[in-house]
Design a protein around this motif. Structure first.
Motif, PDB file in Angstrom:
ATOM      1  N   LYS A  99      30.410   9.703 -22.803  1.00 44.96           N
ATOM      2  CA  LYS A  99      31.209   9.533 -23.559  1.00 44.96           C
ATOM      3  C   LYS A  99      31.329   9.249 -25.185  1.00 44.96           C
ATOM      4  CE  LYS A  99      29.795   4.518 -22.411  1.00 44.96           C
ATOM      5  NZ  LYS A  99      27.493   4.086 -21.910  1.00 44.96           N
ATOM      6  N   MET A 100      30.890  11.051 -25.459  1.00 50.48           N
ATOM      7  CA  MET A 100      30.643  11.662 -26.778  1.00 50.48           C
ATOM      8  C   MET A 100      32.166  12.572 -26.331  1.00 50.48           C
ATOM      9  SD  MET A 100      28.434  14.550 -27.850  1.00 50.48           S
ATOM     10  CE  MET A 100      28.911  15.745 -27.020  1.00 50.48           C
ATOM     11  N   ALA A 101      33.660  12.918 -27.504  1.00 45.14           N
ATOM     12  CA  ALA A 101      33.931  13.018 -27.288  1.00 45.14           C
ATOM     13  C   ALA A 101      33.816  14.731 -28.368  1.00 45.14           C
ATOM     14  CB  ALA A 101      35.772  12.382 -28.913  1.00 45.14           C
ATOM     15  N   VAL A 102      34.903  15.473 -27.885  1.00 45.29           N
ATOM     16  CA  VAL A 102      34.807  17.001 -27.526  1.00 45.29           C
ATOM     17  C   VAL A 102      35.521  17.881 -28.682  1.00 45.29           C
ATOM     18  CG1 VAL A 102      33.211  19.235 -27.388  1.00 45.29           C
ATOM     19  CG2 VAL A 102      32.994  17.529 -26.049  1.00 45.29           C
ATOM     20  N   GLU A 103      35.641  18.657 -29.559  1.00 43.57           N
ATOM     21  CA  GLU A 103      37.217  18.568 -30.982  1.00 43.57           C
ATOM     22  C   GLU A 103      36.758  19.840 -30.771  1.00 43.57           C
ATOM     23  OE1 GLU A 103      37.519  16.309 -34.272  1.00 43.57           O
ATOM     24  OE2 GLU A 103      39.048  17.459 -34.766  1.00 43.57           O
ATOM     25  N   ILE A 104      37.521  20.753 -30.223  1.00 41.80           N
ATOM     26  CA  ILE A 104      37.235  22.234 -30.235  1.00 41.80           C
ATOM     27  C   ILE A 104      38.708  22.301 -31.413  1.00 41.80           C
ATOM     28  CG2 ILE A 104      37.773  24.357 -29.047  1.00 41.80           C
ATOM     29  CD1 ILE A 104      35.666  22.979 -27.676  1.00 41.80           C
ATOM     30  N   VAL A 105      37.579  22.988 -32.268  1.00 37.93           N
ATOM     31  CA  VAL A 105      38.696  23.614 -33.270  1.00 37.93           C
ATOM     32  C   VAL A 105      38.718  25.343 -33.678  1.00 37.93           C
ATOM     33  CG1 VAL A 105      37.755  21.570 -34.762  1.00 37.93           C
ATOM     34  CG2 VAL A 105      36.564  23.572 -35.202  1.00 37.93           C
ATOM     35  N   ASP A 106      40.415  25.393 -34.718  1.00 38.43           N
ATOM     36  CA  ASP A 106      39.752  26.581 -34.707  1.00 38.43           C
ATOM     37  C   ASP A 106      38.872  27.240 -36.407  1.00 38.43           C
ATOM     38  OD1 ASP A 106      40.885  29.594 -36.256  1.00 38.43           O
ATOM     39  OD2 ASP A 106      42.602  29.081 -36.643  1.00 38.43           O
ATOM     40  N   PRO A 107      37.745  28.247 -35.693  1.00 36.65           N
ATOM     41  CA  PRO A 107      36.968  28.453 -36.729  1.00 36.65           C
ATOM     42  C   PRO A 107      36.745  28.912 -38.232  1.00 36.65           C
ATOM     43  CG  PRO A 107      36.655  30.066 -34.869  1.00 36.65           C
ATOM     44  CD  PRO A 107      37.882  28.992 -34.753  1.00 36.65           C
ATOM     45  N   VAL A 108      38.511  29.465 -37.740  1.00 36.69           N
ATOM     46  CA  VAL A 108      38.661  30.378 -39.198  1.00 36.69           C
ATOM     47  C   VAL A 108      39.410  28.940 -40.625  1.00 36.69           C
ATOM     48  CG1 VAL A 108      39.823  32.050 -40.227  1.00 36.69           C
ATOM     49  CG2 VAL A 108      38.787  32.143 -38.053  1.00 36.69           C
ATOM     50  N   GLU A 109      40.036  28.207 -39.568  1.00 39.21           N
ATOM     51  CA  GLU A 109      41.369  27.331 -40.727  1.00 39.21           C
ATOM     52  C   GLU A 109      40.566  26.816 -41.719  1.00 39.21           C
ATOM     53  OE1 GLU A 109      44.235  25.915 -37.954  1.00 39.21           O
ATOM     54  OE2 GLU A 109      43.977  23.813 -39.064  1.00 39.21           O
ATOM     55  N   ASP A 110      39.659  26.118 -41.202  1.00 43.07           N
ATOM     56  CA  ASP A 110      39.418  25.576 -42.934  1.00 43.07           C
ATOM     57  C   ASP A 110      38.680  26.023 -43.621  1.00 43.07           C
ATOM     58  OD1 ASP A 110      39.568  23.702 -39.760  1.00 43.07           O
ATOM     59  OD2 ASP A 110      38.226  21.505 -41.789  1.00 43.07           O
ATOM     60  N   TYR A 111      38.278  26.790 -43.428  1.00 39.89           N
ATOM     61  CA  TYR A 111      37.018  27.655 -43.921  1.00 39.89           C
ATOM     62  C   TYR A 111      38.224  28.618 -45.138  1.00 39.89           C
ATOM     63  CZ  TYR A 111      34.479  31.334 -46.090  1.00 39.89           C
ATOM     64  OH  TYR A 111      33.586  32.262 -47.137  1.00 39.89           O
ATOM     65  N   THR A 112      39.319  29.151 -43.963  1.00 34.31           N
ATOM     66  CA  THR A 112      40.541  29.945 -45.027  1.00 34.31           C
ATOM     67  C   THR A 112      41.065  28.875 -46.023  1.00 34.31           C
ATOM     68  OG1 THR A 112      40.752  31.091 -42.831  1.00 34.31           O
ATOM     69  CG2 THR A 112      42.515  31.332 -45.063  1.00 34.31           C
ATOM     70  N   ALA A 113      41.118  27.422 -45.674  1.00 39.29           N
ATOM     71  CA  ALA A 113      41.913  26.799 -47.106  1.00 39.29           C
ATOM     72  C   ALA A 113      41.246  26.598 -48.271  1.00 39.29           C
ATOM     73  CB  ALA A 113      41.921  25.139 -46.082  1.00 39.29           C
ATOM     74  N   LEU A 114      39.647  27.039 -47.845  1.00 40.35           N
ATOM     75  CA  LEU A 114      38.023  26.184 -48.409  1.00 40.35           C
ATOM     76  C   LEU A 114      38.984  27.724 -49.718  1.00 40.35           C
ATOM     77  CD1 LEU A 114      36.321  24.779 -50.116  1.00 40.35           C
ATOM     78  CD2 LEU A 114      34.645  26.119 -48.882  1.00 40.35           C
ATOM     79  N   MET A 115      38.352  28.616 -49.428  1.00 37.22           N
ATOM     80  CA  MET A 115      38.608  30.418 -50.389  1.00 37.22           C
ATOM     81  C   MET A 115      40.070  30.120 -50.862  1.00 37.22           C
ATOM     82  SD  MET A 115      35.676  31.714 -49.467  1.00 37.22           S
ATOM     83  CE  MET A 115      34.871  30.220 -48.358  1.00 37.22           C
TER      84      MET A 115
END
Ligand code: VG1
Ligand code: CO
Length: 543
Positions: free
Chosen positions: A173-189
Motif C-alpha cells: 500500500k506504500m507509494a515509492v517515488e524514485i527521484v533524481d538525487p542531484v536535482e533538489d540539492y542543486t536548486a538549494l545551492m
C-alpha cells in the motif's frame, strides 16, 4: 504479496554511535540483523504507520539490497510513502534536504561515511528526524532500548522493485517515488551562492580540481562544478561511485586523498582543490601549495560568509565541536555573535540550528555546514569557498595569511591510534579522568596545566546534558590537548588525541604544524601515558 511477521530473537542490544549504527558489512548481512535494527528504529519513533520517509545511501556494497529490505519493512509497518534516490543514491546532505523539502517524517540514511566499503569492510545505517538532522541522543537511546528487547519484525514477501526508474510505483500500500538525487540539492545551492560570479571566475582562468573518491558526490560535483559552473571536463576526478570506492578509503584528508594533495603541491597544480567523503558530508580544502585545516576552514568561512548571497545578512552564531580548534571562537568574538562548543557529532548542532542560534557549524574532522540543511555538507563548503574566492579574487594562501594576521593562528593536528585493545583504551581514559583534579598547576614539557576536565554539554535549547564527551587539558597561553574514544570505529577502540597551540598574530605564523605542536604532544603523551599503555610509539594517522 503478503505481510509477514518474523522472529529475530535473540537480537541483543546494538547501540548507535556518533553517527548511527556502524558495523562490518557481514554483520549487517547476517539473517535478521538489518531487519531487527530497522524495526527498532520504527518502534523507537512510535511506529511507521501513516508516515513518509526519505531513503538513500552512499552507494557502498549492500546499499541497494538493504534499501529493498527497508522498503519492504516500511510498507509492512504501514508507511504511506518512500522517497528514494535513483539507484539508491543520496548524499547525506541531499537526504537531509529532501526530508525538509518534502516535510517527511524523517529518513533512513545508509552509510559508513569515510570508512571503506565492501563485503569485508564497513556498513552503517542511521535515522534522521523530520528536521533533517541525525536523531538526537534521546531518540537513539530509545532505539538502543528497542534493540535489547525486540523479538519480531514485519516485512512483505515480494520481489525487489526497480530503483533505477525515476517516477512513482508502489510496494503493497506504500507509494515509492524514485527521484533524481542531484536535482533538489542543486536548486538549494543556487539559492545560497552566486553561481554567475563563480562561473565568471572560472572562465577568467581560475583552475580547480575535485576528488569525489569514487563515492556519492561524483554525480553532484559533476552536475554542479562542470555542468552549472562551466569548469572543464575532468575537473571532477574519480567521479563515478563504486561499491568499494575503488578499494580506497573515501576519507578526504592528506593521507587518503594523497594524489590530490600531490597535485596541488606541484608547480603546475590548480589554484584550488577539494575532496569529499563516502556520503558527501565531509570536505577537504586545498589551495595552491597548501592544505587548509578544517578548523581554520570553519573560521575563514565564518569571517567571510557574508560575501555569499545566502549569508549576506550575517551570521546568528557559530558552533564547533569541542575538539575543533578555537580559531572560530576568535571570529565570533570579533563579529560579536554567539559561539557554542558542542560534543563531537552533528546531532548536537540540530537544536542550535533549529532555534536560529547558530548559522555555521563545524568539526575538526572535515565537517562544515550551515542552517541550509541539518547535516554537514561537503560540496556546500566547496561552493562557499569558491564564492568567497570569486568575490575577493585572491589566492587561498592570501586568504589564510590575512586571516592569521588578523586573528592569530591556532596550530592544530589530530593524532589517531587505531584498533587499540578496547580494555586498554578504556582504562587509559578512566585513569586519566581520575587524576584530572590534580593536574592544574603541574608543569610538563615546559607547559603548565591551567584546567582539566571531562567535557559535559548542557544543551542551551532543551536543557539536556550529555556527559563523558572527552577529556580536555588546557595549558597556560591557550594550548590544549583533548583525548576521546571514537564512536564510529568497527574494530577495537580508536583513541583520538587532538592538539592545539595558539600563536598570536605577531608571532611566527609559518611553522610546520607537527613541529609547532611538538611540546603539546609530548606533554599530553606524558600526562596520559598513552604510548606505554597502547604499546604504540606513534599515531597511525595524523591529520
Ligand atoms: C567521527 C568524527 C566526528 C564525525 C563523525 C561522523 O566520529 O570525529 O567529528 O561527526 O565521525 O562523521 P568519531 O566518534 O569516530 O570521532 V561522518 O562523515 O559520519 O558522517
Ligand atoms: Co561522512
Amino acid at each position: 504479496m503478503s505481510r509477514v511477521t518474523r522472529s529475530c530473537t535473540p537480537f541483543d542490544g546494538q547501540k548507535p554511535g556518533t553517527s548511527g549504527l556502524r558495523k562490518k558489512t557481514r554483520v549487517f548481512m547476517q539473517d535478521h540483523y538489518l531487519e531487527a535494527f530497522v524495526q527498532s528504529i520504527f518502534n523507537a519513533i512510535g511506529g511507521a504507520e501513516g508516515k513518509t520517509f526519505v531513503i538513500g545511501g552512499d552507494g557502498r556494497y549492500f546499499n541497494a539490497e538493504a534499501i529493498q529490505t527497508i522498503l519492504r519493512m516500511a510498507s509492512a509497518n504501514g508507511a504511506t510513502r518512500a522517497v528514494v534516490g535513483q539507484n539508491g543514491l543520496l548524499s547525506t546532505p541531499a537526504a537531509s534536504n529532501l526530508i525538509r523539502q518534502r516535510g517527511t517524517d524523517g529518513g533512513l540514511i545508509l552509510s559508513a561515511s569515510h570508512n571503506p566499503g565492501g563485503i569485508d569492510e564497513d556498513f552503517g545505517l542511521k535515522f534522521n528526524t523530520p528536521n533533517g538532522g541525525p536523531a538526537p541522543e534521546k531518540v537513539t537511546e530509545k532505539m538502543f532500548e528497542q534493540t535489547k528487547t525486540l523479538s519480531e519484525y514485519h516485512t512483505l514477501e515480494t520481489a525487489d522493485i526497480d530503483l533505477g526508474a525515476i517516477g512513482e510505483t508502489s510496494l503493497g500500500k506504500m507509494a515509492v517515488e524514485i527521484v533524481d538525487p542531484v536535482e533538489d540539492y542543486t536548486a538549494l545551492m543556487k539559492t545560497l551562492f552566486d553561481f554567475d560570479a563563480i562561473r565568471a571566475h572560472i572562465k577568467g582562468g581560475f583552475s580547480l580540481k575535485f576528488d569525489a573518491m569514487h563515492a556519492v558526490t561524483g554525480p553532484y560535483a559533476t552536475a554542479i562544478l562542470e555542468g552549472e559552473l562551466g569548469a572543464p571536463e575532468g575537473t571532477v576526478m574519480n567521479g563515478v561511485p563504486k561499491v568499494d570506492f575503488g578499494k580506497g578509503h573515501p576519507d578526504p584528508n592528506p593521507i587518503w586523498a594523497k594524489p590530490l594533495v600531490d597535485l596541488v603541491m606541484s608547480a603546475d597544480g590548480p589554484d584550488f582543490a577539494a575532496a569529499s567523503d563516502g556520503d558527501g558530508d565531509r570536505n577537504m580544502i586545498l589551495g595552491k601549495g597548501l592544505y587548509v585545516t578544517p578548523s581554520d576552514s570553519l573560521a575563514v568561512l565564518a569571517a567571510n560568509a557574508h560575501l555569499a548571497p545566502g549569508y549576506d545578512k550575517g551570521l546568528a552564531g557559530v558552533a564547533r565541536s569541542m575538539p575543533t580548534s578555537q580559531a572560530a571562537d576568535r571570529v565570533a568574538e570579533k563579529l560579536g555573535i554567539e559561539c557554542f562548543e558542542t560534543p563531537t557529532g552533528w546531532k548536537f548542532f540540530g537544536n542550535l540550528l533549529d532555534a536560529g542560534r547558530a548559522t555555521l557549524c563545524g568539526e575538526e574532522s572535515a565537517g562544515t555546514g550551515s542552517d541550509h540543511v541539518r547535516e554537514k555538507d561537503g560540496l556546500w563548503a566547496v561552493l562557499l569557498w569558491l564564492n568567497i574566492l570569486a568575490v575577493r579574487k585572491v589566492s587561498v594562501k592570501e586568504i589564510l595569511m590575512d586571516h592569521w594576521q588578523t586573528y592569530g593562528r591556532n596550530y592544530y593536528s589530530r593524532h589517531d591510534y587505531e584498533a587499540v585493545d578496547s580494555d586498554k583504551a578504556n582504562t587509559l581514559m578512566a585513569d586519566l579522568e581520575a587524576k584530572l583534579a590534580d593536574l592544574p598547576g603541574t608543569e610538563v614539557h615546559g607547559l603548565t596545566v591551567s584546567e582539566a576536565d571531562q567535557f559535559a554539554y548542557h544543551d542551551p535549547v532543551d536543557g539536556s546534558v550529555s556527559r563523558n564527551q572527552g577529556i580536555r587539558i588546557l595549558f597556560e597561553g591557550g594550548s590544549r590537548g583533548v583525548l576521546r574514544l571514537s564512536g564510529t570505529g568497527t574494530e577495537g577502540a580508536t583513541l583520538r588525541v587532538y592538539l592545539e597551540r595558539y600563536m598570536p598574530a605577531d608571532g611566527d605564523l609559518e611553522i610546520e604544524t607537527q613541529a609547532a605542536l611538538k611540546d603539546v604532544a609530548a606533554a599530553i603523551g606524558e600526562i596520559s601515558g598513552l604510548h606505554a599503555r597502547t604499546g604504540r610509539d606513534a599515531p597511525d594517522v595524523m591529520t
